[in-house]
Design an enzyme around this catalytic site. Structure first.
Site, mmCIF file in Angstrom:
data_model
loop_
_atom_site.group_PDB
_atom_site.id
_atom_site.type_symbol
_atom_site.label_atom_id
_atom_site.label_comp_id
_atom_site.label_asym_id
_atom_site.label_seq_id
_atom_site.Cartn_x
_atom_site.Cartn_y
_atom_site.Cartn_z
ATOM 1 C CD GLU A 44 -2.931 -1.210 2.325
ATOM 2 O OE1 GLU A 44 -2.793 -0.409 3.258
ATOM 3 O OE2 GLU A 44 -3.866 -2.016 2.272
ATOM 4 C CD GLU A 77 -3.980 -5.796 3.674
ATOM 5 O OE1 GLU A 77 -4.795 -4.929 4.069
ATOM 6 O OE2 GLU A 77 -2.756 -5.693 3.819
#
Ligand code: IFM
Length: 433
Positions: A168, A352
């Protein structure tokens, strides 16, 4: 129970669970160096209830029990991250042998149990010694990252099923250097712009370093968030487009096209490092897969009073988790399609996805709705190869401390005992059929 079954996703499709070093390990012993999350948490006002990751889930000591849970859940894979300061306490230079021994035990433990190790090099715990020299604002951190990547590659690379450079990059840069919500807590556009570029440079250098050590199956994990206008006005539409360019295009454009979206560089150009263009080829190295983390959407409203990025964000009326994030599975199908259409035909993993909250039935429903979104993408021809649930055990949710509960396994905060929830059993059931 889930309405979907493992078989529907195809033979090679893998199911896993994810956790990250700082959120679970604890074990701030045995030579582990300080990270930016240790000092961020030690600073008043940064973390809800003044909590920290000093003990977390004590995974440093309880890793075997946690791997048993993953195996007994029927999962194929465990997505974990290396702690840079545990391995190289000063960020560069000497390796901490006890830290390396820990990851040897962990990886061997996965392999013994038939669990594929899906590794991430950087899930946010930058060694403090590198932050002292400017952290991601400093180009030298990208070079230190490449050395760290080579070290990981040499020691562990042949036992890893996949390796991601970053988890991320939006959070590592925008959330941490512009919005000040995550460590190191800057609110500065120059800091953020430099971090955005240096993190992507580190990614490209890291890929080369891993490949030079013979490590296979390399990728990057981005988080994507649906950006929608608050109203039908052209100004709000423009705001949402800019939000989308920052969140959903900047890092993928860099990794796959060797460019940044003009909507963003038009704003941050004065703050980027000089001659940033010369790095773009080094950033866009060939990859083997890409990971998408997906949770929610955000509504954008034009606001001329906000400098640089003239918008404000809010949430809508859809069902929400206890952090206020709306459940919006249809955007997962859309993002998987977008990655496939605009960036790459390489395998895509949903690395995720999950829901925080006390109501486990809603969590089961959340997972099931996102399985449906993936099936839709697969039916449209997108090469989705895996799904990794966030997360196995309730853990240290960064600025939210331990108040968030994403786990399919709960944890008694006093005894640290693991307590499988209904959602864990739903996975067990689904993965058996
Ligand atoms: O806990 C985080 C994780 O570290 C990164 N992705 C989002 C999760 C939930 O906020």
């Amino acid at each position: 129970m889930f309405t979907h079954s493992r078989k529907e996703f195809g033979e090679d499709f893998i199911f896993g669970v994810a956790m990250a070093a700082h959120q679970i390990e604890g074990g701030q012993t045995d030579g582990r160096g300080s990270s930016i999350w240790d000092t961020f948490a030690a600073t008043p006002g940064n973390i809800k209830n003044a909590e920290n990751g000093i003990i977390a889930c004590d995974h440093y000591n309880r890793w075997a029990e946690d791997l048993d849970l993953i195996r007994d859940g029927g999962f194929d894979a465990y997505r974990f991250s290396f702690s840079w300061p545990r391995l190289i306490p000063e960020g560069s230079g000497a390796v901490n042998q006890k830290g390396a021994d820990f990851y040897d035990r962990l990886i061997d433990g996965m392999l013994e149990r038939g669990i594929k190790p899906l590794a991430t090099l950087y899930h946010w715990d930058l060694p403090s010694a590198l932050q002292d020299k400017g952290g991601w604002m400093n180009r030298a951190t990208a070079e230190a990252f490449a050395d760290y990547a080579a070290e990981v590659g040499r020691r562990f690379g042949d036992r890893l099923a996949t390796t991601a450079t970053f988890n991320e990059p939006w959070c590592v840069t925008v959330l941490s250097h512009l919005l000040g919500i995550h460590a190191p807590g800057y609110r500065d556009i120059r800091a953020a712009s430099r971090a955005m570029h240096h993190v992507m440079l580190a990614h490209g250098l890291g890929i080369d370093a891993l490949r030079a050590e013979g490590v296979k199956n390399l990728g990057i994990v981005v988080n994507m968030e649906k950006c929608e206008p608050l109203t039908a006005s052209p100004e709000d539409r423009k705001a949402a487009d800019l939000g989308d360019a920052i969140f959903n295009q900047f890092f993928l454009d860099a990794a796959f096209h060797g460019s940044y979206p003009a909507l963003v560089t038009d704003i941050i150009e004065p703050y980027l490092p000089k001659d940033w263009q010369a790095d773009m080829q080094q950033i866009a190295r060939p990859l083997d897969w890409v990971g998408v983390n997906y949770y929610t959407r955000s509504l954008y409203r034009h606001d001329a009073s906000v400098p640089a990025f003239p918008f404000t964000q809010s949430r809508g009326d859809l069902a929400k988790n206890d952090l206020g994030w709306e459940t919006y599975p249809v955007a997962l199908t859309e993002f998987l399609q977008r990655v496939s259409d605009n960036y790459t035909k390489l395998p895509i993993y949903v690395t995720e996805n999950g829901m925080s909250g006390p109501d486990d039935d809603s969590r089961i429903d959340f997972f099931d709705q996102h399985f449906e979104a993936i099936r839709q993408a697969q039916k449209n021809g997108v090469d989705v190869r895996g799904y990794v649930a966030w997360t196995l055990i309730d853990n240290f949710e960064w600025a939210e401390g331990f108040s968030a509960r994403f786990g399919i396994v709960g944890m008694d905060p006093n005894t640290l005992d693991r307590q499988p929830r209904g959602s864990y059993r739903a996975f067990q059931d689904m993965l058996s059929r």
